[in-house]
Design a protein around this motif. Structure first.
Motif, PDB file in Angstrom:
ATOM      1  N   ILE A  66     -65.376 -66.985   1.632  1.00 55.16           N
ATOM      2  CA  ILE A  66     -65.805 -68.338   1.689  1.00 55.16           C
ATOM      3  C   ILE A  66     -66.204 -68.762   0.310  1.00 55.16           C
ATOM      4  CG2 ILE A  66     -67.376 -70.113   2.719  1.00 55.16           C
ATOM      5  CD1 ILE A  66     -65.406 -69.038   4.612  1.00 55.16           C
ATOM      6  N   THR A  67     -65.528 -69.554  -0.393  1.00 49.53           N
ATOM      7  CA  THR A  67     -65.865 -69.949  -1.827  1.00 49.53           C
ATOM      8  C   THR A  67     -67.092 -70.922  -1.585  1.00 49.53           C
ATOM      9  OG1 THR A  67     -63.673 -69.519  -2.545  1.00 49.53           O
ATOM     10  CG2 THR A  67     -65.198 -71.076  -3.814  1.00 49.53           C
ATOM     11  N   ASP A  68     -68.326 -70.471  -2.057  1.00 47.86           N
ATOM     12  CA  ASP A  68     -69.430 -71.525  -1.812  1.00 47.86           C
ATOM     13  C   ASP A  68     -69.939 -71.719  -3.208  1.00 47.86           C
ATOM     14  OD1 ASP A  68     -70.213 -69.136  -1.907  1.00 47.86           O
ATOM     15  OD2 ASP A  68     -71.685 -69.243  -0.065  1.00 47.86           O
ATOM     16  N   VAL A  69     -69.623 -71.132  -4.145  1.00 45.58           N
ATOM     17  CA  VAL A  69     -69.853 -71.224  -5.396  1.00 45.58           C
ATOM     18  C   VAL A  69     -68.753 -70.869  -6.605  1.00 45.58           C
ATOM     19  CG1 VAL A  69     -70.700 -68.501  -5.651  1.00 45.58           C
ATOM     20  CG2 VAL A  69     -71.780 -70.120  -7.098  1.00 45.58           C
ATOM     21  N   GLY A  70     -68.872 -71.573  -7.709  1.00 45.37           N
ATOM     22  CA  GLY A  70     -68.077 -71.251  -8.678  1.00 45.37           C
ATOM     23  C   GLY A  70     -66.846 -72.027  -9.203  1.00 45.37           C
ATOM     24  N   HIS A  71     -66.508 -72.722  -8.022  1.00 50.00           N
ATOM     25  CA  HIS A  71     -65.049 -73.206  -7.994  1.00 50.00           C
ATOM     26  C   HIS A  71     -65.232 -74.558  -8.730  1.00 50.00           C
ATOM     27  CE1 HIS A  71     -60.778 -74.040  -5.705  1.00 50.00           C
ATOM     28  NE2 HIS A  71     -60.843 -74.007  -6.993  1.00 50.00           N
ATOM     29  N   LEU A  72     -64.551 -74.706  -9.766  1.00 48.78           N
ATOM     30  CA  LEU A  72     -64.514 -75.879 -10.533  1.00 48.78           C
ATOM     31  C   LEU A  72     -63.381 -76.839 -10.255  1.00 48.78           C
ATOM     32  CD1 LEU A  72     -65.859 -74.870 -14.151  1.00 48.78           C
ATOM     33  CD2 LEU A  72     -67.049 -75.075 -12.081  1.00 48.78           C
ATOM     34  N   THR A  73     -63.556 -78.248 -10.557  1.00 49.02           N
ATOM     35  CA  THR A  73     -62.548 -79.081 -10.232  1.00 49.02           C
ATOM     36  C   THR A  73     -61.103 -78.738 -11.088  1.00 49.02           C
ATOM     37  OG1 THR A  73     -63.508 -80.565 -11.548  1.00 49.02           O
ATOM     38  CG2 THR A  73     -63.744 -81.125  -9.197  1.00 49.02           C
ATOM     39  N   SER A  74     -61.329 -78.106 -12.004  1.00 46.91           N
ATOM     40  CA  SER A  74     -60.002 -77.805 -13.046  1.00 46.91           C
ATOM     41  C   SER A  74     -59.983 -76.340 -12.797  1.00 46.91           C
ATOM     42  CB  SER A  74     -60.178 -78.177 -14.433  1.00 46.91           C
ATOM     43  OG  SER A  74     -59.588 -77.178 -15.046  1.00 46.91           O
ATOM     44  N   ASP A  75     -58.801 -75.695 -12.943  1.00 48.56           N
ATOM     45  CA  ASP A  75     -58.655 -74.071 -12.739  1.00 48.56           C
ATOM     46  C   ASP A  75     -58.986 -73.868 -14.073  1.00 48.56           C
ATOM     47  OD1 ASP A  75     -58.110 -74.226 -10.076  1.00 48.56           O
ATOM     48  OD2 ASP A  75     -56.120 -74.077 -10.267  1.00 48.56           O
ATOM     49  N   GLY A  76     -59.010 -74.566 -15.132  1.00 51.39           N
ATOM     50  CA  GLY A  76     -59.270 -74.187 -16.535  1.00 51.39           C
ATOM     51  C   GLY A  76     -60.719 -73.916 -16.982  1.00 51.39           C
ATOM     52  N   ASP A  77     -61.539 -73.717 -16.210  1.00 55.06           N
ATOM     53  CA  ASP A  77     -63.029 -73.363 -16.220  1.00 55.06           C
ATOM     54  C   ASP A  77     -63.864 -74.767 -16.991  1.00 55.06           C
ATOM     55  OD1 ASP A  77     -62.948 -71.098 -15.300  1.00 55.06           O
ATOM     56  OD2 ASP A  77     -62.417 -70.353 -17.242  1.00 55.06           O
ATOM     57  N   VAL A  94     -76.756 -77.424  -1.559  1.00 55.31           N
ATOM     58  CA  VAL A  94     -75.354 -76.770  -1.898  1.00 55.31           C
ATOM     59  C   VAL A  94     -75.009 -75.857  -0.559  1.00 55.31           C
ATOM     60  CG1 VAL A  94     -74.218 -75.150  -2.888  1.00 55.31           C
ATOM     61  CG2 VAL A  94     -75.030 -77.074  -4.374  1.00 55.31           C
ATOM     62  N   LYS A  95     -76.349 -75.147  -0.027  1.00 54.01           N
ATOM     63  CA  LYS A  95     -76.354 -74.207   0.885  1.00 54.01           C
ATOM     64  C   LYS A  95     -76.026 -75.059   2.166  1.00 54.01           C
ATOM     65  CE  LYS A  95     -78.739 -69.809   2.118  1.00 54.01           C
ATOM     66  NZ  LYS A  95     -78.882 -70.139   3.473  1.00 54.01           N
ATOM     67  N   GLU A  96     -76.899 -76.034   2.137  1.00 54.04           N
ATOM     68  CA  GLU A  96     -76.577 -76.840   3.754  1.00 54.04           C
ATOM     69  C   GLU A  96     -75.114 -77.300   3.678  1.00 54.04           C
ATOM     70  OE1 GLU A  96     -81.067 -78.675   4.141  1.00 54.04           O
ATOM     71  OE2 GLU A  96     -79.436 -79.841   3.061  1.00 54.04           O
ATOM     72  N   THR A  97     -74.436 -77.798   2.644  1.00 56.68           N
ATOM     73  CA  THR A  97     -73.017 -78.413   2.544  1.00 56.68           C
ATOM     74  C   THR A  97     -72.204 -77.344   2.924  1.00 56.68           C
ATOM     75  OG1 THR A  97     -73.759 -79.646   0.836  1.00 56.68           O
ATOM     76  CG2 THR A  97     -71.538 -79.521   1.131  1.00 56.68           C
ATOM     77  N   ALA A  98     -72.444 -76.094   2.425  1.00 52.82           N
ATOM     78  CA  ALA A  98     -71.508 -74.983   2.522  1.00 52.82           C
ATOM     79  C   ALA A  98     -71.522 -74.539   4.017  1.00 52.82           C
ATOM     80  CB  ALA A  98     -72.020 -73.706   1.931  1.00 52.82           C
ATOM     81  N   GLU A  99     -72.760 -74.489   4.552  1.00 59.31           N
ATOM     82  CA  GLU A  99     -72.888 -73.916   5.954  1.00 59.31           C
ATOM     83  C   GLU A  99     -72.293 -74.968   7.032  1.00 59.31           C
ATOM     84  OE1 GLU A  99     -76.734 -71.346   5.552  1.00 59.31           O
ATOM     85  OE2 GLU A  99     -77.062 -73.174   6.602  1.00 59.31           O
ATOM     86  N   PHE A 100     -72.673 -76.258   6.546  1.00 63.15           N
ATOM     87  CA  PHE A 100     -71.855 -77.397   7.629  1.00 63.15           C
ATOM     88  C   PHE A 100     -70.333 -77.214   7.376  1.00 63.15           C
ATOM     89  CE2 PHE A 100     -69.870 -81.443   8.117  1.00 63.15           C
ATOM     90  CZ  PHE A 100     -70.508 -81.980   9.283  1.00 63.15           C
ATOM     91  N   TYR A 101     -69.693 -77.183   6.218  1.00 62.69           N
ATOM     92  CA  TYR A 101     -68.186 -77.327   6.133  1.00 62.69           C
ATOM     93  C   TYR A 101     -67.673 -75.608   6.490  1.00 62.69           C
ATOM     94  CZ  TYR A 101     -68.411 -81.842   4.386  1.00 62.69           C
ATOM     95  OH  TYR A 101     -68.766 -82.988   4.600  1.00 62.69           O
ATOM     96  N   VAL A 119     -63.287 -59.556   8.529  1.00 58.00           N
ATOM     97  CA  VAL A 119     -64.492 -59.779   7.624  1.00 58.00           C
ATOM     98  C   VAL A 119     -64.395 -61.236   7.016  1.00 58.00           C
ATOM     99  CG1 VAL A 119     -65.717 -59.099   5.670  1.00 58.00           C
ATOM    100  CG2 VAL A 119     -64.467 -57.464   6.924  1.00 58.00           C
ATOM    101  N   VAL A 120     -65.556 -61.994   7.028  1.00 53.13           N
ATOM    102  CA  VAL A 120     -65.783 -63.292   6.539  1.00 53.13           C
ATOM    103  C   VAL A 120     -66.845 -63.327   5.379  1.00 53.13           C
ATOM    104  CG1 VAL A 120     -65.987 -65.731   6.628  1.00 53.13           C
ATOM    105  CG2 VAL A 120     -64.536 -64.599   8.301  1.00 53.13           C
ATOM    106  N   ALA A 121     -66.529 -63.101   4.145  1.00 51.08           N
ATOM    107  CA  ALA A 121     -67.493 -62.956   3.172  1.00 51.08           C
ATOM    108  C   ALA A 121     -67.810 -64.281   2.292  1.00 51.08           C
ATOM    109  CB  ALA A 121     -67.012 -61.806   2.469  1.00 51.08           C
ATOM    110  N   PRO A 122     -69.146 -64.761   2.626  1.00 49.80           N
ATOM    111  CA  PRO A 122     -69.447 -66.057   1.569  1.00 49.80           C
ATOM    112  C   PRO A 122     -69.601 -65.413   0.032  1.00 49.80           C
ATOM    113  CG  PRO A 122     -70.728 -65.905   3.620  1.00 49.80           C
ATOM    114  CD  PRO A 122     -69.989 -64.698   3.463  1.00 49.80           C
TER     115      PRO A 122
END
Ligand code: AMP
Ligand code: ZN
Length: 464
Positions: A66-77, A94-101, A119-122
């Motif tokens: 589960i991508t709950d950190v590190g993903h930027l709107t561009s793939d080019g960092d 961020v934590k609440e947002t991640a849990e909700f979605y 396995v589902v791994a945050p």
């Protein structure tokens, strides 16, 4: 099993590392918003793939992050952090947002009969794993530090472009958006493994590391989580086609550098669902979600049915008309199946032959439309008893997961008798062109929770 491998650009025999076992990894959602039905097309395809492998007798162990950190709107960092953007929009952490979605995502999956991986791994719960990997990549000369961030040096990777087949000269980073280049990289295609405070001052989720307080890049999450649960040899890695470059390309570079050998043999990608105006997006036009479909009165499984009628490697265009067509066909199919007689009477020779054909459809690069055609062939086959038809459809539905056979609801004999009498009375009323009486009977039954369903083959009912 024969399947198209993006790595070799061919349909190939599938041979796992260990006989009979499949280690499978699928990239999970970025939980900053609801999934759109395009995202869910990819998860339907992966679900069908997993269930198909099981149908063929493989023991499948599947992991998803589960991508709950590190993903930027561009793939080019560059660009904004998707999670921070989502949290700001919602006025939550961020934590609440991640849990909700995350919960919303699995609710949507459940409505589409998409099974949860073993396995589902945050991503935020595996920081030590990424730090361990990055340390080794630095030690072995694959990574470097620049302005406090750690980058992977793609010039050190073996055949970096082999998955995408891209030509480095034609490439600009951030292929999806035109964004500024990160000037601290040696090569514009190098990618971030670890961001420190120098990148985003106000990052909410951050951790201590040997290089300063910060957070991991998106790509290292999938390599780290996959390695942790599935070991250093992976059979299948999936995602949508947009993941081929740079995400999966970077995963291969860093995992092979880390393990010191070839890592994953089969890369299988699902084509996109587009809308009539082009690429589906969460920000543009009508945001197509499963809840929107439900609000408009559709059964989510009509959408699954719609997806299964086309091949996972073909682009699919979503229109409301196409969904209407799918819903009609799906309801008709279920109604036809409902009328089959459940009295036990199995024609084993014939059912075996159909199961072989179903396996052939799977083995032919996961041909879901052939699988669907077989359902209709079974229904049409006059040499098969109704019971055998039900037996086969039930078996195919382990893969298709369309709830083709409804559980019979308990109904007492008196009510059953009354319904049948009312149906006959209504048929007679229709024959007499007394439509007022026919409608009255229908409405009276509806009030008692009995919905009549008319079709060419007669009238059946559903308890609602
Ligand atoms: P994301 O939540 O953005 O990380 O994406 C989740 C998954 O959806 C990824 O595997 C993407 O490749 C896939 N995906 C994104 N857009 C589409 C689309 N329009 N059709 C099918 N799959 C998509
Ligand atoms: Zn991934």
């Amino acid at each position: 099993m024969r399947i198209y491998n993006t790595l070799t650009k061919k349909v190939e025999d599938f041979i796992p590392f260990e006989e009979g076992k499949v280690r499978m990894y699928t990239c999970g959602p970025t939980v900053y918003d609801y999934a759109h039905i395009g995202n869910l097309r990819t998860y339907i395809f992966e679900d069908i793939l997993e269930k198909s492998l099981k149908y063929l007798g493989y023991d499948v162990y599947r992991v998803m992050n589960i991508t709950d950190v590190g993903h930027l709107t561009s793939d080019g960092d560059t660009g904004e952090d998707k999670m921070a953007k989502g949290a700001l929009r919602e006025g939550k952490t961020v934590k609440e947002t991640a849990e909700f979605y995350t919960e919303a995502f699995f609710n949507d999956c459940a409505k589409l009969n998409i099974a949860k991986p073993a396995v589902v791994a945050p991503a935020s719960e595996h920081i030590d794993t990424y730090i361990k990997m990055i340390k080794k990549l630095l030690k072995d000369g694959y990574a470097y530090e620049s302005n406090g961030n750690i980058y992977f040096d793609i010039s050190k990777a073996k055949d970096y472009y082999r998955l995408s087949g891209k030509n480095p000269e034609d490439l600009l980073i951030g292929a999806r958006e035109s964004v500024e280049e990160d000037k601290f990289k040696r090569n514009p295609a190098d990618f971030a493994l670890w961001f420190t405070i120098s990148k985003f001052q106000n990052q909410e989720m951050k951790w201590d590391s040997p290089w300063g307080v910060g957070y991991p890049g998106w790509h290292i999450e999938c390599s780290g989580i996959s390695g942790e649960y599935l070991g250093e040899y992976l059979d299948i890695h999936c995602g949508g086609v947009d993941n081929i470059f740079p995400h999966h390309t970077n995963e291969i570079a860093q995992s092979e550098a880390y393990f010191g050998h070839r890592w994953c043999n089969y890369w299988i990608h699902g084509e996109h669902l587009n809308d009539a105006t082009g690429k589906m997006s969460k920000s543009k036009g009508e945001f197509l979600t499963i809840s929107l479909l439900e609000k408009k009165g559709y059964d989510p499984l009509s959408y699954r049915f719609f997806c299964l009628n086309s091949h996972y490697r073909n682009q699919l265009i979503f229109t409301w008309d196409a969904l209407d067509g799918a819903e009609n066909a799906y309801k008709k199919l279920k109604n036809r199946i409902k009328q089959l007689d459940r009295t036990p009477d199995l024609n084993e020779n014939k059912t075996d032959a159909y199961q072989v054909k179903f396996k052939e459809a799977i083995s032919n690069d996961l041909n879901t439309s052939s699988m669907m055609t077989l359902v209709y062939d079974v229904l049409k086959d006059e040499d098969l008893s109704d019971f055998s038809k039900l037996y086969l459809i039930d078996s195919f539905d382990k893969v298709l997961s369309l709830n083709l056979i409804e559980e019979e609801k308990e109904i007492d004999n008196d009510l059953e008798k009354e319904i049948q009498e009312q149906i006959e009375k209504r048929n007679q009323a229709k024959k007499d062109k007394n439509y007022e009486l026919a409608d009255q009977i229908r409405n009276e039954l509806l009030e008692k929770g009995v919905k009549l369903i008319d079709s060419r083959d007669g009238t059946t009912y559903e308890i609602i």
